[in-house]
Scaffold this active site. Structure first.
Site, PDB file in Angstrom:
ATOM      1  N   GLU A  47       0.645  -1.274  -0.168  1.00 28.73           N
ATOM      2  CA  GLU A  47      -0.062  -0.141  -0.042  1.00 28.73           C
ATOM      3  C   GLU A  47       0.921   1.364  -0.022  1.00 28.73           C
ATOM      4  O   GLU A  47       0.601   2.133  -0.779  1.00 28.73           O
ATOM      5  CB  GLU A  47      -1.066  -0.111   1.193  1.00 28.73           C
ATOM      6  CG  GLU A  47      -1.708   1.370   1.558  1.00 28.73           C
ATOM      7  CD  GLU A  47      -2.617   1.663   0.289  1.00 28.73           C
ATOM      8  OE1 GLU A  47      -3.277   2.832   0.568  1.00 28.73           O
ATOM      9  OE2 GLU A  47      -3.031   0.822  -0.317  1.00 28.73           O
TER      10      GLU A  47
ATOM     11  N   HIS B   1       2.550   1.927  -3.276  1.00 37.19           N
ATOM     12  CA  HIS B   1       1.574   2.385  -4.288  1.00 37.19           C
ATOM     13  C   HIS B   1       1.459   3.910  -3.982  1.00 37.19           C
ATOM     14  O   HIS B   1       1.311   4.563  -5.013  1.00 37.19           O
ATOM     15  CB  HIS B   1       0.570   1.548  -4.201  1.00 37.19           C
ATOM     16  CG  HIS B   1      -0.741   2.080  -5.186  1.00 37.19           C
ATOM     17  ND1 HIS B   1      -0.594   2.168  -6.313  1.00 37.19           N
ATOM     18  CD2 HIS B   1      -2.062   2.547  -4.986  1.00 37.19           C
ATOM     19  CE1 HIS B   1      -1.702   2.722  -7.089  1.00 37.19           C
ATOM     20  NE2 HIS B   1      -2.523   2.837  -6.060  1.00 37.19           N
TER      21      HIS B   1
END
Length: 307
Positions: free
Chosen positions: A58, A61
């Site tokens: 996460e 990203h």
């Protein structure tokens, strides 16, 4: 300046592909809450103290999206200033930045407040539009640098309508595919191409998730047939044009690979590499369709001038 724009556009296009695939990776590994309900920080910390794989995915990203956002902002500003006289430049510059920011906001909202599966499914489609806008801006820059000639191409009105319709329909099918992932319907059907190959027509026994899965398969199958028909038409009508004949050969190849990958997702029980490649191929296919929409808009404008 044009050389800088070319490098910047290529880097932005490649970067946006990483953003798109990274988003798909977050979804497929269920890492959306890897940083908790904190955004843009992870668990309210600049440097997270408790490192997990979900957090790494996460946070990576988010960092890549931020870096690409800076590249796209710079590309949009420079393209607007240097190539603002080219009709499509300003619109594509705006769309590239707008949809990149929009997908970031939707992602942040999902982390902070949560979203329904139907809203989250829109996220991938918005990412596709953002990538397509950057990709078209890249082609426009190379076109201005006279690396290839697309300005002399004329597309007939009846064929333009087909391109418009196919592009819009493809975006709708992409949404159904994203919905399949977000409602966890990827493996609700054990067979392919039917949900159950032994009893292919027992539709009355389908549950909601199976209808979502089979609805997507049917819609995707129609794209495959549609592209084959378009390919035959283009080969007959535009055999003199390398852009048209070559472009639609690539489009047919991409959609064929996409169908194969869709089947392999079932056969490999949602193999992560296959699933990510599935997302990559549809991004390339959709962007190619958008390019033909751009070329069609030029032919439509030429028709208006000649009236």
């Amino acid at each position: 300046m044009i050389k800088l724009l070319k490098w910047l556009s290529v880097l932005s296009s490649l970067g946006m592909l990483f953003v798109l695939i990274g988003g798909a990776l977050v979804t497929k590994t269920e890492s959306g809450m890897g940083c908790g309900k904190s955004w843009p920080l992870c668990h309210g910390e600049i440097i997270p103290s408790n490192i997990t794989m979900e957090l790494v995915i996460e946070l990576s990203h988010r960092l890549v999206s931020g870096g690409v956002g800076f590249l796209v902002l710079l590309l949009s500003i420079l393209a607007w200033r240097k190539l603002g006289h080219v009709r499509e430049t300003k619109l594509l510059s705006f769309l590239s930045l707008f949809f990149l920011v929009l997908q970031g906001l939707i992602g942040a909202a999902a982390v902070k407040w949560g979203q329904s599966d139907f809203v989250l499914a829109m996220h991938f489609g918005i990412s596709l539009i953002s990538f397509a806008s950057i990709f078209l801006l890249t082609l426009l820059i190379f076109e201005v640098d006279q690396k290839f000639d697309a300005t002399s191409l004329y597309i007939k009105r009846k064929h333009r309508k087909g391109f418009y319709a196919l592009t819009i329909y493809t975006l709708m099918v992409v949404y159904t595919g994203a919905l399949v992932r977000h409602v966890n319907a990827s493996l609700v059907c054990g067979g392919w191409p039917f949900c159950n190959n032994e009893y292919p027509l027992q539709f009355g026994y389908y549950n909601f998730l199976q209808w979502v899965q089979m609805g997507h398969r049917l819609a995707a199958g129609l794209i495959f047939v549609w592209v084959i028909i378009q390919f035959v038409i283009i080969r007959k009508s535009y055999s003199h044009s390398k852009i048209m004949s070559g472009g639609w050969s690539i489009a047919l190849l991409l959609i064929t690979i996409q169908v194969i990958l869709g089947a392999m997702i079932i056969f490999t029980s949602l193999n992560l590499f296959v699933a990510l490649l599935h997302a990559l191929v549809i991004a390339c296919f959709f962007s190619l369709l958008c390019y033909f929409v751009l070329l069609s808009s030029r032919s439509a404008r030429a028709d208006k001038k000649n009236r």
